[in-house]
Design an enzyme around this catalytic site. Structure first.
Site, mmCIF file in Angstrom:
data_model
loop_
_atom_site.group_PDB
_atom_site.id
_atom_site.type_symbol
_atom_site.label_atom_id
_atom_site.label_comp_id
_atom_site.label_asym_id
_atom_site.label_seq_id
_atom_site.Cartn_x
_atom_site.Cartn_y
_atom_site.Cartn_z
ATOM 1 C CB THR A 140 -0.827 0.014 1.304
ATOM 2 O OG1 THR A 140 -1.607 -1.154 1.329
ATOM 3 C CG2 THR A 140 -1.679 1.257 1.425
ATOM 4 N NE ARG B 155 -7.739 -8.644 2.023
ATOM 5 C CZ ARG B 155 -6.731 -7.786 2.105
ATOM 6 N NH1 ARG B 155 -6.654 -6.757 1.306
ATOM 7 N NH2 ARG B 155 -5.792 -7.955 2.991
ATOM 8 N N GLY C 190 -9.009 -4.547 2.974
ATOM 9 C CA GLY C 190 -7.827 -4.582 3.836
ATOM 10 C C GLY C 190 -7.859 -3.487 4.880
ATOM 11 C CG ASP C 191 -4.095 -2.233 6.298
ATOM 12 O OD1 ASP C 191 -3.976 -3.088 5.409
ATOM 13 O OD2 ASP C 191 -3.333 -1.246 6.411
ATOM 14 C CB THR D 18 2.503 -0.790 3.553
ATOM 15 O OG1 THR D 18 2.520 -1.767 2.510
ATOM 16 C CG2 THR D 18 3.886 -0.722 4.149
ATOM 17 N N GLY E 215 -3.232 -6.682 5.635
ATOM 18 C CA GLY E 215 -4.324 -5.978 6.296
ATOM 19 C C GLY E 215 -4.964 -6.768 7.419
HETATM 20 N N1 GLY Z 1 -2.480 -3.326 3.332
HETATM 21 C C1 GLY Z 1 -3.308 -3.558 2.254
HETATM 22 C C2 GLY Z 1 -4.179 -4.715 2.339
HETATM 23 O O1 GLY Z 1 -3.957 -5.625 3.117
HETATM 24 O O2 GLY Z 1 -5.120 -4.760 1.597
#
Ligand code: GLY
Length: 317
Positions: free
Chosen positions: A151, A179, A181-182, A202, A205
């Site tokens: 990310t 899905r 992510g974070d 990054t 997530g």
């Molecule tokens: N850090 C990005 C994700 O896991 O989608």
């Protein structure tokens, strides 16, 4: 007044250089964050963000992004958005709304279309080929399909004392449709408070969400820790905790900057980042986990940069 920007990965560097030029002339932290991320979203050879990003298991590119203003705590976010050139700009616009400021899937895409954001088929031929190759490998070798969650996360401070943070990601390669992510989740993917500082993440997530690491770093900076101390004392104890409970922790890396332009990073994998402020020119560094909950940070070498350039542009068979 100080100013500065820090961002995850080497890919952020060109945007960081540009954003520091504008911060030096009095530009805002919000513009610095958005413009840095837009450069990465538009570059076709970065396979985990925006145009050129790798798709989900069905071959559809679904992107997550968020923007936060450290003065107002306003947050805008999108998850699973499709066919939109700059998810970060959509997130930033949403941050001005009191209601409906986090949109997902069809709702996020529809909002972007209705509000005139640039549309584009974001799946490049190169990314499609990588997806086809991975499908074939999975069928042949029963491999874990998941990969690539680099990310872009940015934290900026402007000379007016305002701070902002933002993220953008195409998420995990081969993820299931829907899905998230974070990256669009405040506290996990990013957090910023202009009175203190900000952090962005990054990595995997699913594991980052377990620790709400960006918020935790900002909270520790508020208690008086430097950005580096806050990163070290957040990331490594959590890495240990996950390792103890699961046998291993997913890869993750965090960057932080406080409201004086001082910065820090921590990581459990080899990690590159770009940073600069009013006294340090923008530069790329490489970080690794050191001993006893410390981070080893070194300037990047030309050899590393050359190999990276070759790797990201290597022909796909
Ligand atoms: N850090 C990005 C994700 O896991 O989608």
């Amino acid at each position: 007044m100080s100013f500065g920007s820090i961002a995850t990965w080497r890919m952020a560097h060109d945007g960081i250089v540009e954003s520091l030029n504008s911060l030096e002339k009095g530009g805002t932290a919000g513009d610095a964050v958005e413009s840095t991320i837009k450069v990465v979203e538009a570059y076709p050879y970065y396979k985990s963000v925006g145009y050129g990003g790798l798709p989900n298991i069905e071959g559809i590119l679904q992107m997550d992004a968020a923007f936060m203003c450290g003065d107002t705590f306003k947050i805008g976010a999108v998850a699973g958005i499709e066919d939109v050139m700059h998810p970060i700009s959509v997130a930033r616009q949403l941050s001005h709304d009191k209601f409906n400021s986090f949109l997902v899937g069809e709702g996020a895409t529809k909002y972007a279309m209705l509000n005139g954001f640039e549309r584009r088929n974001m799946l490049t031929e190169r990314a499609k080929k990588m997806w086809e190759n991975r499908l074939a490998e999975m069928a042949e070798h029963n491999l874990s399909p998941y990969d690539g969650h680099d990310t872009i996360g940015v934290v900026s401070l402007d000379s007016h004392g305002s701070m902002s943070a933002g993220t953008s990601s195409s998420g995990l390669f081969m993820k299931k449709p829907g899905r998230v992510g974070d990256s669009p989740l405040s506290g996990s993917g990013f957090y910023v408070d202009s009175d203190v500082g900000g952090a962005a993440a990054t990595g995997l997530g699913e594991d980052l969400m377990k620790g709400i690491l960006s918020y935790e770093i900002v909270r520790k900076m508020e208690e008086g820790l430097s950005p580096q101390e806050a990163c070290d004392q957040t990331v490594y104890p959590f890495h240990d905790k996950l390792t103890k409970r699961y046998g291993k922790a997913g890869a993750f890396s965090l960057v932080a900057m406080n409201n004086k332009g001082e910065w820090g990073v921590a990581t459990n994998v080899e990690f590159t980042f770009s940073v600069g402020n009013d006294s340090e020119e923008a530069a790329i560094f490489i970080a690794n986990m050191g001993e006893n909950h410390t981070t080893v940070i070194e300037p990047i070498t030309q050899e590393w940069l050359d190999a990276y350039e070759k790797r990201i542009k290597a022909p796909i068979k």
